[in-house]
Enzyme design. Structure first.
Site, PDB file in Angstrom:
ATOM      1  CG  ASP A 218      -7.757  10.379 -24.248  1.00 55.81           C
ATOM      2  OD1 ASP A 218      -6.748   9.646 -24.305  1.00 55.81           O
ATOM      3  OD2 ASP A 218      -8.881   9.956 -23.915  1.00 55.81           O
TER       4      ASP A 218
ATOM      5  NE  ARG B 202      -6.393  -3.641 -19.873  1.00 57.94           N
ATOM      6  CZ  ARG B 202      -6.540  -3.554 -21.188  1.00 57.94           C
ATOM      7  NH1 ARG B 202      -5.806  -4.280 -21.998  1.00 57.94           N
ATOM      8  NH2 ARG B 202      -7.423  -2.739 -21.715  1.00 57.94           N
TER       9      ARG B 202
ATOM     10  CB  THR C 235      -4.172   3.756 -21.971  1.00 59.29           C
ATOM     11  OG1 THR C 235      -3.969   3.861 -23.375  1.00 59.29           O
ATOM     12  CG2 THR C 235      -5.636   3.963 -21.644  1.00 59.29           C
TER      13      THR C 235
ATOM     14  CD  GLU D 290      -3.565   4.096   0.731  1.00 61.91           C
ATOM     15  OE1 GLU D 290      -2.470   3.578   1.078  1.00 61.91           O
ATOM     16  OE2 GLU D 290      -4.675   3.640   1.017  1.00 61.91           O
TER      17      GLU D 290
ATOM     18  CE1 TYR E 122      -4.322   0.110  -0.319  1.00 61.18           C
ATOM     19  CE2 TYR E 122      -4.337  -1.513   1.445  1.00 61.18           C
ATOM     20  CZ  TYR E 122      -4.985  -0.838   0.430  1.00 61.18           C
ATOM     21  OH  TYR E 122      -6.292  -1.114   0.157  1.00 61.18           O
TER      22      TYR E 122
ATOM     23  CE  LYS F 124      -6.487   2.383 -25.864  1.00 58.60           C
ATOM     24  NZ  LYS F 124      -6.674   3.083 -24.582  1.00 58.60           N
TER      25      LYS F 124
HETATM   26  N1  DSN Z   1     -11.242   0.603 -25.293  1.00 57.92           N
HETATM   27  C1  DSN Z   1     -10.287   1.493 -25.887  1.00 57.92           C
HETATM   28  C2  DSN Z   1     -10.236   1.351 -27.355  1.00 57.92           C
HETATM   29  O1  DSN Z   1     -10.329   0.248 -27.826  1.00 57.92           O
HETATM   30  O2  DSN Z   1     -10.085   2.324 -28.065  1.00 57.92           O
HETATM   31  C3  DSN Z   1     -10.483   2.897 -25.524  1.00 57.92           C
HETATM   32  O3  DSN Z   1     -10.647   3.000 -24.176  1.00 57.92           O
END
Ligand code: DSN
Length: 422
Positions: free
Chosen positions: A201, A237, A228, A56, A54, A231
């Site tokens: 974003d 993730r 994120t 925080e 933990y 990707k």
């Molecule tokens: N789920 C993602 C995507 O496939 O674009 C976006 O959050």
């Protein structure tokens, strides 16, 4: 095959699913543009003993003892992310991209404030104000669109007129299903003219920005970026928020992530983010990013040659949105299922001004991050595009579909998923 010996001994049911997923990933072609294969180093960090801890708070300012090593890995992740994206402040604690966006809204806005974002049917994301999210109960979302869905040009005049009329506090760029570069300088200028923050974003294209093959919004006046890490960036993730250079904004973002939205950070994931950012700083990541684009272009060329309509006319990124209903009279859902049956995974997707509903839209969305990690080059990507079209045009021909499936398996065997990238 990975080592699951402890799970195998202890939990047969979970073990069976892990084996199934191993086979699915090994033997199939992954074209979902938001997915990728991470290195074993990222997976080791992600499944490490940091999951026990933990933490925080933030490095040097925690609520629990025993933080010597967690502080080291969180600082490593922060410093590497700063270097990758040219940001002065980074928060690596958001558990996901959605959390990153929510924390960013609450840091920069008061309830009732307005956000100007891309029309959702033109490529925006759920967290950019889809009516099904709770965000719309708190903030007001208004929209800009593409001027021409055949070229993808954004209607910057309309964006400016709408911004002048509604005085949003944020102008939001960055999309889940839009394959073109943006005029960041224009967006930032409009935002700053009306007293709004320019926020990107970059979830889909973070790896392409980090790899230097797409523009970095911070070079054109953007204030904040959310993302994120899993990707095109090819990490675990998770989410992250980056602030260009304003310490007041960064302070608000830190408070918003913790304690505003989240509790304890996932230190195992943060360790994995540090490993991923270390990989993305290597020169080889630039080559990877460039290949993602080349490979997407190779697929675009085949779709163009077969006269299949692509929204925005094609791609300048890792993804393609194809109107399969308009071009081949097969719905997005049918296409997703058919392609799944031959070992190609992608997703059905609504297209701009779709004549069909969201559960069975007109389009499919696919991209090259994962197959590029696998080592596919332009030749293999062009072949995959041909096989996709063959599948969709020979949907009643069982023998043909079996032949395609077996070619897909052979391609996957020839390009095993790598354990590391050097
Ligand atoms: N789920 C993602 C995507 O496939 O674009 C976006 O959050």
């Amino acid at each position: 095959m990975n080592d699951y010996s402890h799970i195998q001994k202890q939990d047969e049911e979970v073990f069976a699913s892990l084996l199934g997923e191993e086979t699915r990933e090994r033997e199939g072609i992954e074209l979902i543009p938001s997915e990728n294969y991470v290195s074993k180093a990222v997976r080791e960090a992600n499944s490490s003993i940091f999951t026990n801890k933990y933490s925080e708070g933030y490095p040097g300012k925690r609520y629990y003892g025993g933080q010597f090593y967690t502080d080291i890995v969180e600082n490593l992740a922060i410093d590497r992310a700063k270097q990758l994206f040219g940001a002065q402040f980074v928060n690596v604690q958001p558990h996901s991209g959605a959390n990153a966006n929510i924390a960013m809204y609450f840091a920069l806005l008061e309830p009732g404030d307005t956000i100007l974002g891309m029309d959702l049917s033109h490529g925006g994301h759920l967290t950019h104000g889809h009516p099904v999210t709770y965000l719309t109960k708190i903030f007001k979302f208004i929209r800009y669109k593409m001027k021409d869905v055949e070229t993808g040009e954004i209607d910057y005049d309309e964006m400016r007129a709408t911004a002048l009329e509604h005085k949003p506090k944020i102008i939001l760029a960055g999309y889940s299903a839009y394959p073109r570069e943006l005029d960041y300088a224009k967006i930032a200028a409009i935002a700053h003219e009306v007293g709004a923050y320019a926020v990107m974003d970059m979830a889909h294209i973070a790896g392409l920005i980090a790899g230097g093959v797409m523009k970095n919004p911070f070079d054109y006046g953007f204030d904040v970026m959310t993302t994120t890490t899993h990707k095109t960036l090819r990490g675990p993730r998770g989410g992250m928020i980056l602030t260009y250079n304003n310490p007041e904004i960064a302070k608000k973002i830190d408070k918003s992530v913790f304690p505003g939205l989240q509790g304890g950070p996932l230190m195992n994931t943060i360790a994995a983010k540090a490993v991923c950012f270390g990989e993305a700083l290597k020169p080889s990541f630039k080559t990877y990013a460039a290949r993602i684009l080349e490979n997407a272009k190779a697929m675009e060329t085949v779709f163009k040659a077969k006269n299949i309509r692509m929204l925005t006319g094609g791609t300048s990124s890792h993804l393609i949105l194809a109107d399969v209903f308009g071009s081949l009279q097969v719905t997005g859902k049918e296409a997703e299922n058919l392609l799944d049956s031959v070992g190609i995974t992608l997703n059905k997707n609504a297209i701009a001004d779709d004549v069909r509903g969201p559960m069975d839209p007109s389009g499919i969305r696919f991209g090259t991050p994962a197959i590029t990690t696998r080592g596919f080059g332009t030749k293999e990507c062009a072949r995959v595009a041909e096989l996709m079209i063959d599948t969709l045009t020979n949907r009643e021909d069982k023998t043909k579909l079996e032949e395609i499936h077996s070619e897909i398996k052979s391609l996957c065997e020839a390009f095993p998923i790598p354990d590391s990238f050097t």
